[in-house]
Design an enzyme around this catalytic site. Structure first.
Site, PDB file in Angstrom:
ATOM      1  CG  HIS A  73       5.121  10.261  -3.437  1.00 45.07           C
ATOM      2  ND1 HIS A  73       6.428  10.117  -3.460  1.00 45.07           N
ATOM      3  CD2 HIS A  73       4.741   9.126  -4.280  1.00 45.07           C
ATOM      4  CE1 HIS A  73       6.893   9.087  -4.357  1.00 45.07           C
ATOM      5  NE2 HIS A  73       6.047   8.470  -4.882  1.00 45.07           N
ATOM      6  N   GLY A  81       5.583   2.659   4.170  1.00 42.26           N
ATOM      7  CA  GLY A  81       6.615   2.105   4.529  1.00 42.26           C
ATOM      8  C   GLY A  81       7.230   0.985   3.897  1.00 42.26           C
ATOM      9  CD  GLN A 129       9.444   3.312  14.501  1.00 43.32           C
ATOM     10  OE1 GLN A 129       9.163   1.955  14.767  1.00 43.32           O
ATOM     11  NE2 GLN A 129       8.584   4.105  13.709  1.00 43.32           N
ATOM     12  CG  PHE A 130      13.687   6.313   9.733  1.00 42.33           C
ATOM     13  CD1 PHE A 130      14.860   6.594   9.851  1.00 42.33           C
ATOM     14  CD2 PHE A 130      13.547   4.896   9.086  1.00 42.33           C
ATOM     15  CE1 PHE A 130      15.765   6.202   9.356  1.00 42.33           C
ATOM     16  CE2 PHE A 130      14.753   4.450   8.631  1.00 42.33           C
ATOM     17  CZ  PHE A 130      16.067   4.879   8.709  1.00 42.33           C
ATOM     18  CG  HIS A 151       1.698   0.897  -5.176  1.00 42.16           C
ATOM     19  ND1 HIS A 151       2.000   0.400  -4.373  1.00 42.16           N
ATOM     20  CD2 HIS A 151       2.550   1.768  -6.119  1.00 42.16           C
ATOM     21  CE1 HIS A 151       3.173   1.233  -4.119  1.00 42.16           C
ATOM     22  NE2 HIS A 151       3.253   1.980  -5.214  1.00 42.16           N
ATOM     23  CB  ILE A 156      -0.913   0.071   1.310  1.00 45.51           C
ATOM     24  CG1 ILE A 156      -1.821  -1.169   1.150  1.00 45.51           C
ATOM     25  CG2 ILE A 156      -1.744   1.067   1.164  1.00 45.51           C
ATOM     26  CD1 ILE A 156      -2.661  -1.594   2.432  1.00 45.51           C
ATOM     27  CD  GLN A 157      -0.743   3.431  -3.815  1.00 49.61           C
ATOM     28  OE1 GLN A 157      -1.026   2.465  -3.050  1.00 49.61           O
ATOM     29  NE2 GLN A 157      -0.970   3.476  -5.029  1.00 49.61           N
ATOM     30  CD1 TRP A 212       6.025  -1.975 -10.456  1.00 47.45           C
ATOM     31  CD2 TRP A 212       4.748  -2.636  -8.792  1.00 47.45           C
ATOM     32  NE1 TRP A 212       6.318  -0.971  -9.333  1.00 47.45           N
ATOM     33  CE2 TRP A 212       5.631  -1.639  -8.355  1.00 47.45           C
ATOM     34  CE3 TRP A 212       3.772  -3.105  -7.746  1.00 47.45           C
ATOM     35  CZ2 TRP A 212       5.698  -1.018  -6.891  1.00 47.45           C
ATOM     36  CZ3 TRP A 212       3.745  -2.498  -6.508  1.00 47.45           C
ATOM     37  CH2 TRP A 212       4.701  -1.350  -6.001  1.00 47.45           C
TER      38      TRP A 212
END
Length: 425
Positions: free
Chosen positions: A212, A112, A333-334, A165, A108-109, A160
Site C-alpha cells: 500500500h 480488512g 473469505q478472500f 486511523h 487498524i490499517q 475520521w
C-alpha cells in the site's frame, strides 16, 4: 310371470343391501358432529394407542438429539493455549439502538477494516437502515424513531472525527467529546461506548501495508494524539523524504527502524500514555514493550467484540451473537490478496516476524481467545437448542394427554353409532 319377475328383482335388491352394509361399516355416519380424526398410518400399524405414539415420538426426539450431538462433536477440538474465565468467553451486549449505545470501530490499517466497515453501514438488517448516498463514502446511521443521533462511530458513518486511523489512546479520549460536537443529544455520561476492531496475521498485514505504501499511501495526516498533544518530529521521524514513499522496496521498508508498520496492531490497541506516548526515552525498551503488549491484550479482551481477517464467517457469527444483530448477506473469505501474491523466502518471513514480535504474540493471544469464544458460543447454542426441544416435547406430551381421552370417547361414540345402525337394519 310373477315368479320370473321376482327371480330378476331379487339379485339387485341383495346387491344393494350388501353395498349399504359395506358403506356403513367402512364409513360410519357422523350425525351432528365432525368425524373423529383417524390416527396416522404409522400409529395404525402399531395399534395407534398412546403408548405406541409416545414411543414413536421418543424415537424421533432421540434421533434429533443424536444429530445435534453429532453437529457439536463435529466442531474441531480446540486445544486452549491461554486460560480465560467464562465471562471473558461469553460476550453478550444488550445493545440499545434506540437509547444511547454507540459502537466505536477502531480501524487498524490493512486488517480488512474497510470491508468490515462497509458491512456495518450497508449489510446489517436494521429497523432503520443507514442512509448511503451514491458516490459518497459516509452514510447516515440514525437511531430508529426519527432521532438524529448516531449509533455507529466509524469511518463510514462519522468519518475520521478523531483523526485518520485513530488508535485506542486517541479514540477513548476523543469519542465522547466528538459526539458532543456533532450535536448529538444526551449527556456523554449516559452513553455506552462499545469498542470493536479487526486483527490480521502480522506477516500478511505487514506485507499488505508495504504494498500500500509502495503505491503512494502515507497516512501522514494522522494526528497520533497522546496526553493532549501530537508527537514531535524527533519523537516520530519519517522514513522517507518528499511527499510519499512510492516505489519503496521491501528491504528498504524493513530497514527503517521507526517505521510505524512495525508492531502496528499492538501500538494501536495499547494505552500509549502508560509508556510516555512516543517518547522512547521515557523508559527502557524491554519494559516499554512488555507494558505495551500487556495493555494491548487487556484492551482487546475487554472490547465488546473483535474479529479476525482470516476467519470471516466466524467473525460474522460472533458479531451477530454479541450484539444480537443480523447481517443480510454472508461474509466472503478472500484467500487471494496482494499480500498472498508476494513471494518471500523463509529468511524474509523470519525478519518480518522479528520486526513484529509484539504483534506476533498479540495475534497468538487474540486467535486463541477468538476461537475459544466461537467454540463456547457454538456449544451454548447447541445446549440451548436441546433444552428447547425437550421443552417442546414436554408440552406436546401434555397436549396429547388431554387429547387422548377425547379421542377415545369419540371412538366409543362411533362404535355405538354403528351398533345402533345395525340394530335398525
Amino acid at each position: 310371470m310373477d315368479e320370473r319377475f321376482n327371480r330378476w328383482l331379487l339379485p339387485p335388491l341383495l346387491a344393494l343391501l350388501f353395498l349399504l352394509i359395506v358403506y356403513q361399516y367402512v364409513s360410519p355416519a357422523c350425525p351432528g358432529a365432525a368425524c373423529p380424526r383417524r390416527p396416522p398410518a404409522s400409529a395404525a400399524r402399531r395399534g395407534g394407542g398412546p403408548a405406541e405414539r409416545e414411543e414413536e415420538e421418543a424415537a424421533a426426539a432421540g434421533a434429533a438429539e443424536e444429530e445435534e450431538e453429532a453437529a457439536a462433536a463435529a466442531l474441531p477440538r480446540l486445544v486452549a493455549k491461554f486460560p480465560f474465565a467464562r465471562g471473558e468467553l461469553c460476550r453478550r451486549v444488550r445493545f440499545d439502538m434506540r437509547g444511547r449505545d454507540v459502537i466505536v470501530f477502531l480501524h487498524i490499517q490493512k486488517t480488512g477494516g474497510t470491508t468490515f466497515g462497509r458491512h456495518l453501514v450497508r449489510n446489517i438488517r436494521l429497523e432503520q437502515p443507514c442512509y448511503c448516498r451514491a458516490g459518497q463514502k459516509k452514510c447516515a446511521c440514525h437511531r430508529p424513531g426519527g432521532d438524529k443521533d448516531t449509533w455507529l462511530f466509524s469511518r463510514f458513518s462519522t468519518g475520521w472525527s478523531c483523526g485518520l486511523h485513530a488508535d485506542w489512546t486517541e479514540l477513548t479520549s476523543c469519542v465522547p467529546a466528538a459526539m458532543e460536537r456533532r450535536g448529538c443529544a444526551g449527556n456523554r455520561t449516559l452513553r455506552n461506548f462499545y469498542y470493536i476492531t479487526m486483527l490480521r496475521d502480522p506477516v500478511s498485514r505487514y506485507l499488505s501495508e508495504w504494498k500500500h505504501v509502495q503505491r503512494g499511501a502515507t497516512w501522514k495526516t494522522s494526528l497520533h494524539m497522546c496526553d493532549g498533544r501530537s508527537p514531535t518530529p524527533d519523537e516520530l521521524p519519517t522514513c522517507y523524504e518528499g511527499d510519499d514513499w512510492s516505489g519503496v522496496s521491501l528491504q528498504e521498508f524493513m530497514d527503517c527502524s521507526y517505521n510505524l508498520a512495525n508492531n502496528r496492531q499492538v501500538r494501536m490497541l495499547a494505552d500509549l500514555s502508560l509508556v510516555g506516548c512516543y517518547n522512547l526515552t521515557f523508559m527502557n525498551e524491554s519494559e516499554r514493550n512488555m507494558i505495551l503488549l500487556q495493555s494491548a491484550k487487556n484492551n482487546l479482551k475487554n472490547m465488546a467484540f473483535f474479529g479476525l481477517t482470516e476467519f470471516q464467517r466466524k467473525t460474522q457469527y460472533l458479531f451477530e451473537r454479541t450484539f444480537n444483530l443480523k447481517f443480510i448477506s454472508p461474509f466472503t473469505q478472500f484467500n487471494v490478496t496482494r499480500a498472498s501474491n508476494v513471494d518471500i523466502g523463509e529468511d524474509v518471513r523470519q525478519r518480518i516476524e522479528e520486526l513484529n514480535f509484539l504483534d506476533v504474540q498479540l495475534y497468538e493471544y487474540a486467535k486463541d481467545l477468538f476461537l475459544q469464544r466461537f467454540q463456547y458460543s457454538k456449544q451454548e447454542e447447541h445446549q440451548k437448542n436441546r433444552l428447547k426441544r425437550r421443552e417442546e416435547r414436554r408440552l406436546l406430551r401434555e397436549q396429547r394427554a388431554h387429547q387422548w381421552p377425547r379421542e377415545e370417547a369419540a371412538e366409543v361414540a362411533v362404535t355405538e353409532d354403528y351398533n345402533s345402525q345395525v340394530a335398525r337394519w
